[in-house]
Design an enzyme around this catalytic site. Structure first.
Site, PDB file in Angstrom:
ATOM      1  CD  GLU A 276      -3.199  -0.295   2.037  1.00 50.48           C
ATOM      2  OE1 GLU A 276      -2.995   0.073   3.147  1.00 50.48           O
ATOM      3  OE2 GLU A 276      -4.607  -0.337   1.720  1.00 50.48           O
ATOM      4  CG  HIS A 297      10.127 -28.419   1.263  1.00 52.22           C
ATOM      5  ND1 HIS A 297      10.942 -29.387   0.993  1.00 52.22           N
ATOM      6  CD2 HIS A 297      10.419 -27.964   2.369  1.00 52.22           C
ATOM      7  CE1 HIS A 297      12.059 -29.665   1.955  1.00 52.22           C
ATOM      8  NE2 HIS A 297      11.603 -28.683   2.863  1.00 52.22           N
ATOM      9  CE  LYS A 411     -11.350   2.156   2.000  1.00 47.72           C
ATOM     10  NZ  LYS A 411     -10.604   2.794   2.825  1.00 47.72           N
TER      11      LYS A 411
HETATM   12  O1  G6P Z   1      -7.962   1.753  10.456  1.00 47.12           O
HETATM   13  P1  G6P Z   1      -9.116   1.963   9.480  1.00 47.12           P
HETATM   14  O2  G6P Z   1      -9.348   3.384   9.126  1.00 47.12           O
HETATM   15  O3  G6P Z   1     -10.292   1.045   9.748  1.00 47.12           O
HETATM   16  O4  G6P Z   1      -8.415   1.368   8.066  1.00 47.12           O
HETATM   17  C1  G6P Z   1      -8.342  -0.083   7.799  1.00 47.12           C
HETATM   18  C2  G6P Z   1      -7.541  -0.165   6.632  1.00 47.12           C
HETATM   19  O5  G6P Z   1      -8.291   0.074   5.474  1.00 47.12           O
HETATM   20  C3  G6P Z   1      -8.145   0.904   4.319  1.00 47.12           C
HETATM   21  O6  G6P Z   1      -8.896   0.401   3.405  1.00 47.12           O
HETATM   22  C4  G6P Z   1      -6.647   1.065   4.004  1.00 47.12           C
HETATM   23  O7  G6P Z   1      -6.342   0.661   2.668  1.00 47.12           O
HETATM   24  C5  G6P Z   1      -5.896   0.471   5.023  1.00 47.12           C
HETATM   25  O8  G6P Z   1      -4.339   1.178   4.950  1.00 47.12           O
HETATM   26  C6  G6P Z   1      -6.449   0.567   6.238  1.00 47.12           C
HETATM   27  O9  G6P Z   1      -5.471  -0.035   7.391  1.00 47.12           O
END
Ligand code: G6P
Length: 441
Positions: A276, A297, A411
Site C-alpha cells: 500500500e 517445499h 469503497k
Molecule cells: O483503521 P481503518 O481506518 O479502519 O483502516 C483500515 C484499513 O483500511 C483501508 O482500506 C486502508 O487501505 C488500509 O490502509 C487501512 O489499514
C-alpha cells in the site's frame, strides 16, 4: 540489534545480476534525510511513537486482561499488527492463556457465526480499532456486536474499548456520545504504521506483553536508522538495495520469508506496508508473503529457476530460545541416520543458510535480516525498521508512502450499493458494469 546482510545483492556474491558500490552513488541520502528531518509529511509522526506516554494503554490493558475473551474488530493496519504481536510473542495463546484472543478482520459471516458460538459476550472485552472510523467491514461487525451486547443486557461501557482518531470520525463521536472507554491513534499515524501505538499495544498489555519492551526495541534501532551515512544505515540500505534492484535489474517482487512459524503474520503485516505504501503512480514492488522452511517445499523452485524478477528477504533467527534434539534411532538406515544427533534448531538454521547460498550461487539476489531472537524487544526493532525502510523507499520512488488513493474506488462502489447517501451515481455505474457482456464458462 537486528542486522542486515546485503552481500547477496552485490556483484561480488551473485555475479552480473548484482549491484556495485557505484550503483548506490545514485541514492540521494541528503534528500531523504531532509524529508525525515523536516517531517515533510505529517504521517512521519510514527517515528516518535516510542516516546509516547503509554500509561492509559497499560491501565486499559490491565482492565482488558481480566476478561476471559478479547475480541478485536479491525482490518488492514488495524488488525495485521496486533495479530503479528500475538502470534510472535504468545504462540498457541488460546490453548494456554486468558484472555483468549479473537481477531475478526473480515466480514465473512461464517467466521462470525463460528466465533460467536465459542465466546460468551458476558466474559468478553471488545476492542474496536479503526483509524478513520469509517471502514465498512469494521463498522458492520461493530454494529452487530453492539446489538448483541444490548440483547444480552450487557453494559456497553464495560465491554467496549474503542481505538480510533483522537478527534475525528464516527467512532470518536460514539465514544463521546456514549462515554465509552477509548484510546487515541495519534492523528499523523496512518493505519499500516500504527502497530506501536494503542493499535498493537493494548492487545500486548492485555495478554501480558510489555509495551515498554516493544517500544524500547524501536527506540534502540531508531538512531541507527537515522544515520545519514547510507552504508551505516540498515533502513537506507534495505530500501535502496531493493529500489536499485528494480531500477537496474528489473526485480519487481519482494519475497518476505521469515524462518519461524511465529513470524508468519509478521510477513503479512510487512506485505500490507510494502504494497500500500509503494504501489502507486505505476511504481512499487510486489510483496509476497512466505515462511521457511515450509515454502522451500512449495515456492523455492520458482525463486531458483522461474522468472528473474525477485529479491528474497530472509529473516534469520539466531536463537530460537529452545531446541529439540533428533533422537539417535534408525542408525542402520542411511536415509534417516544422518539426522541423528542433530537438532531441529540446527536443521532450520542450516536450511535457511542453504537456501540463501543456493539462490546466490544461481545469481538470484537476496537479503538476510539477522534477528538475535524472537521477543518483544526485537519485534519492536523489526516493526520500526521496516516502517522506516518503507517510508524511505517511498521517498526514493518519489511517491507519498502514506496514502492509498487506489482503494477508494472500490469503497465508493460498495457504499453506493449498500445505499450510502451521496453515492447514487456510482450505483448506476456499478449496475452497468455488472450487466456488461460476461465471458463465463
Ligand atoms: O483503521 P481503518 O481506518 O479502519 O483502516 C483500515 C484499513 O483500511 C483501508 O482500506 C486502508 O487501505 C488500509 O490502509 C487501512 O489499514
Amino acid at each position: 540489534m537486528i542486522r542486515i546482510d546485503f552481500s547477496n545483492l552485490m556483484q561480488g556474491a551473485i555475479g552480473k545480476n548484482g549491484l556495485t558500490d557505484d550503483d548506490f552513488k545514485s541514492i540521494d541520502t541528503k534528500k531523504i534525510t531532509e524529508i525525515i528531518k523536516t517531517r515533510k509529511y505529517p504521517e512521519l509522526e510514527f517515528l516518535d511513537l516510542h516516546n509516547a506516554d503509554t500509561s492509559k494503554i497499560k491501565e486499559l490493558g490491565k482492565y482488558a486482561g481480566r476478561f476471559e475473551n478479547f475480541l478485536l474488530l479491525g482490518i488492514g493496519g488495524s488488525a495485521l499488527g496486533p495479530r503479528s504481536i500475538l502470534e510472535a510473542l504468545s504462540p498457541f495463546h488460546n490453548f494456554k492463556n486468558k484472555p483468549r484472543v479473537f481477531i475478526y478482520d473480515n466480514v465473512d459471516p461464517l467466521t462470525l457465526k463460528n466465533m460467536l458460538e465459542v465466546i460468551d459476550l458476558k466474559k468478553t472485552v471488545v476492542n474496536v480499532i479503526t483509524k478513520s472510523g469509517s471502514t465498512a467491514e469494521t463498522i458492520a461487525s461493530f454494529m452487530i456486536i453492539w446489538k448483541k451486547l444490548q440483547e444480552q443486557s450487557l453494559k456497553i461501557q464495560e465491554h467496549i474499548i474503542v481505538t480510533t482518531d483522537p478527534e475525528k470520525g464516527n467512532l470518536r463521536k460514539i465514544v463521546k456520545d456514549y462515554s465509552l472507554m477509548s484510546l487515541p491513534i495519534p492523528q499523523g499515524v496512518g493505519g499500516r504504521y500504527s502497530v506501536l501505538s494503542a493499535v498493537g499495544l493494548l492487545l500486548a498489555e492485555a495478554i501480558g506483553i510489555s509495551s515498554d519492551t516493544l517500544l524500547n526495541g524501536a527506540k534502540d534501532i531508531h538512531d541507527k536508522c537515522m544515520n545519514t551515512d547510507l552504508w551505516q544505515n540498515p533502513a537506507y540500505l534495505f530500501s535502496s538495495g531493493l529500489y536499485l534492484m528494480q531500477k537496474i535489474k528489473s526485480k519487481n517482487i519482494t519475497v518476505m520469508i521469515p524462518y519461524a512459524d511465529r513470524l508468519k503474520p509478521f510477513s503479512e503485516w510487512f506485505c500490507q506496508l510494502w504494497a500500500e505504501s509503494l504501489g502507486k503512480d505505476g511504481k512499487g514492488l510486489t510483496p509476497y508473503p512466505s515462511v521457511g522452511t515450509t515454502d522451500q517445499h512449495s515456492q523455492l523452485q520458482l525463486w531458483m529457476q522461474g522468472p528473474e524478477d525477485k529479491v528474497v528477504v530472509f529473516l534469520s533467527i539466531e536463537d530460537y530460545g529452545v531446541d529439540v534434539n533428533i533422537p539417535e534411532i534408525f542408525l542402520d538406515m542411511e536415509g534417516l541416520s544422518y539426522l541423528s544427533g542433530h537438532s531441529l534448531g540446527e536443521l532450520i538454521r542450516i536450511e535457511q543458510e542453504a537456501s540463501e547460498i543456493a539462490l546466490a550461487k544461481n545469481g538470484r539476489p537476496c537479503i538476510t535480516i539477522k534477528i538475535p531472537k524472537i521477543d518483544a524487544y526485537y519485534l519492536g526493532q523489526l516493526f520500526h525498521f521496516f516502517e522506516i525502510a518503507t517510508a524511505v523507499a517511498g521517498f526514493l520512488y518519489d511517491i507519498n508512502p502514506f496514502n492509498q488513493p487506489g482503494v477508494e474506488e472500490g469503497k465508493n462502489l460498495t457504499y453506493a450499493m449498500m445505499g450510502k447517501k451521496g453515492y447514487e451515481a456510482k450505483r448506476e455505474e456499478f449496475i452497468e458494469y455488472r450487466q456488461r457482456k460476461r465471458f463465463e464458462a
